[in-house]
Design an enzyme around this catalytic site. Structure first.
Site, PDB file in Angstrom:
ATOM      1  CD  GLU A  13      -2.431  -1.395   2.680  1.00 25.81           C
ATOM      2  OE1 GLU A  13      -3.578  -1.840   2.750  1.00 25.81           O
ATOM      3  OE2 GLU A  13      -1.730  -1.176   3.682  1.00 25.81           O
ATOM      4  NE  ARG A  54       0.418   5.019  11.381  1.00 25.68           N
ATOM      5  CZ  ARG A  54      -0.328   4.017  10.928  1.00 25.68           C
ATOM      6  NH1 ARG A  54      -0.818   3.097  11.754  1.00 25.68           N
ATOM      7  NH2 ARG A  54      -0.591   3.934   9.648  1.00 25.68           N
ATOM      8  N   GLY A  84      -7.950  -6.123  11.606  1.00 25.97           N
ATOM      9  CA  GLY A  84      -8.812  -6.157  10.411  1.00 25.97           C
ATOM     10  C   GLY A  84      -8.583  -4.882   9.628  1.00 25.97           C
ATOM     11  CG  ASP A  85      -4.872  -4.154   8.421  1.00 27.00           C
ATOM     12  OD1 ASP A  85      -5.089  -5.271   7.930  1.00 27.00           O
ATOM     13  OD2 ASP A  85      -3.754  -3.794   8.822  1.00 27.00           O
TER      14      ASP A  85
END
Ligand code: NAD
Length: 349
Positions: free
Chosen positions: A65, A121, A235-236
């Protein structure tokens, strides 16, 4: 003391080794707190950002991504992968690097590893959200999925939310042992558990952080009592979820950026118009977070570009005056900007 290069052609690069040095130099809990502050400050100026769902390239085994955003002054992007099968091959499930650039010149200002930075993060964001949504006075968290992200999550909840006890569970007991070992001496009470149900005993916060490229059911509806806060990290991706749909129907759902979360998050299981609340509105007090003792709050975390932008700017600020970077000769810099070829020609020697 190494000043950042003033010469535009050099770009500071923070390696994995330098990132580790920087984190220890500042102190990991301070880093987590400061990152949470940076993210919150950026979410409070939500409207100033150029926002887009991340650009995902899927394969049968994972996803790669790109996550770009800009506030009009700086532009940042992260390259990140998600490959649950990688750990069996001795590789990370998630690796990343990122770049920050000056919008005015278009020149990069920072190139950095972001595998460690992403874990930091993500944990800072989770704990920041829980600070707004979790039951007041929460002391215990269930931590399901004890892989690469897990210790970062536990420490962020200690540093930012005052969590004192973590109850660990992983389908692989070796992962739980590793997590417990790493958290020894952290000040947290660490309790390894034999099942997901067991890990939830007395927990006011439940974090799911597992990796599986499928619609898994890490939490079923009967496992979830009233009043808890769920921090669902794993869950991404399309087709990769952790919670049973019935839990979603009982929860008030909070998301980073709906356009991305509806594709990637737990809510991909729901109708496209199912009501969700945007976190920037909670942070800014426009809408309430937790409103009652029996309310189930769910942070459907997928990770959004602004969190990485905040982290990149934090790193750029933090390396000033330190040794935790090298200067990369990354940009061509002929004396006459139009004489790029001449520079190449002269380099023949
Ligand atoms: P990892 O592979 O290091 O760890 C995942 C752990 O989950 C492993 O120890 C595995 O044994 C365990 N697991 C798998 N299925 C399980 C099950 N059914 N029950 C209990 N445990 C199970 O991965 P990681 O780097 O820790 O990442 C965890 C997840 O978080 C990944 O899915 C990743 O994509 C996601 N992630 C999300 C964000 C975000 O911002 N939301 C950021 C980073 C990572």
């Amino acid at each position: 003391m190494t000043p950042l290069p003033s010469h535009l052609a050099y770009v500071p690069f923070v390696s994995v080794e330098h990132m580790m040095g920087l984190v220890h130099h500042i102190g990991i809990e301070t880093v987590l707190r400061e990152l949470a502050d940076e993210i919150e400050a950026d979410f409070l100026r939500w409207e100033s950002f150029d926002k887009t769902p991340r650009i995902a390239s899927h394969s049968d085994v994972g996803v790669i991504e790109l996550m770009p955003t800009s506030d009009g002054h700086m532009y940042g992007f992260k390259y990140v992968n998600g490959h649950p099968k990688n750990t069996k091959e001795g590789l990370q499930t998630v690796t990343a690097f990122g770049l920050l650039a000056d919008v005015d010149s278009g020149y990069p200002k920072l190139l950095t590893e972001m595998t460690i930075l992403t874990a930091l993060r993500t944990a800072a964001m989770s704990a920041l959200v829980a600070k707004h949504l979790a039951p007041k006075g929460a002391t215990t968290m269930a931590m399901i999925g004890n892989g690469a992200q897990s210790e970062f999550q536990c420490l962020a909840f200690k540093a930012i939310c005052g969590i004192k006890t973590v109850r660990l569970y992983d389908a692989d007991p070796a992962a739980t042992q590793k997590c417990a070992r790493n958290l020894a001496g952290s000040g947290l009470t660490v309790i390894p558990c034999k099942s997901g149900e067991d890990s939830m005993e007395g927990a006011q916060i439940i974090t799911t952080c597992t990796a599986d490229k499928q619609n898994a059911t890490i939490l079923t509806d009967n496992m979830i009592g009233d009043g808890v806060h769920i921090n669902a990290i794993g869950g991404d991706c399309p087709g990769k979820t952790e919670l049973h749909r019935d839990i979603l129907l009982r929860s008030d759902i909070f998301v980073e950026y709906p356009e991305q979360t509806r594709v990637e998050g737990e809510i991909q299981q729901l109708d496209v118009d199912h009501a969700v609340t945007e976190l920037w509105q909670v942070f800014s007090g426009v809408v309430p977070g937790r409103t009652g003792d029996r309310q189930i709050t769910l942070f459907d975390s997928v990770g959004f570009a602004i969190e990485d932008f905040s982290a990149l700017r934090y790193v750029l600020k933090s390396i000033q005056g330190t040794e935790f970077f090298i200067q990369l000769d990354m940009l061509a810099d002929p004396d006459d900007p139009r004489d790029l070829f001449g520079m190449l020609k002269r380099a023949k020697g």
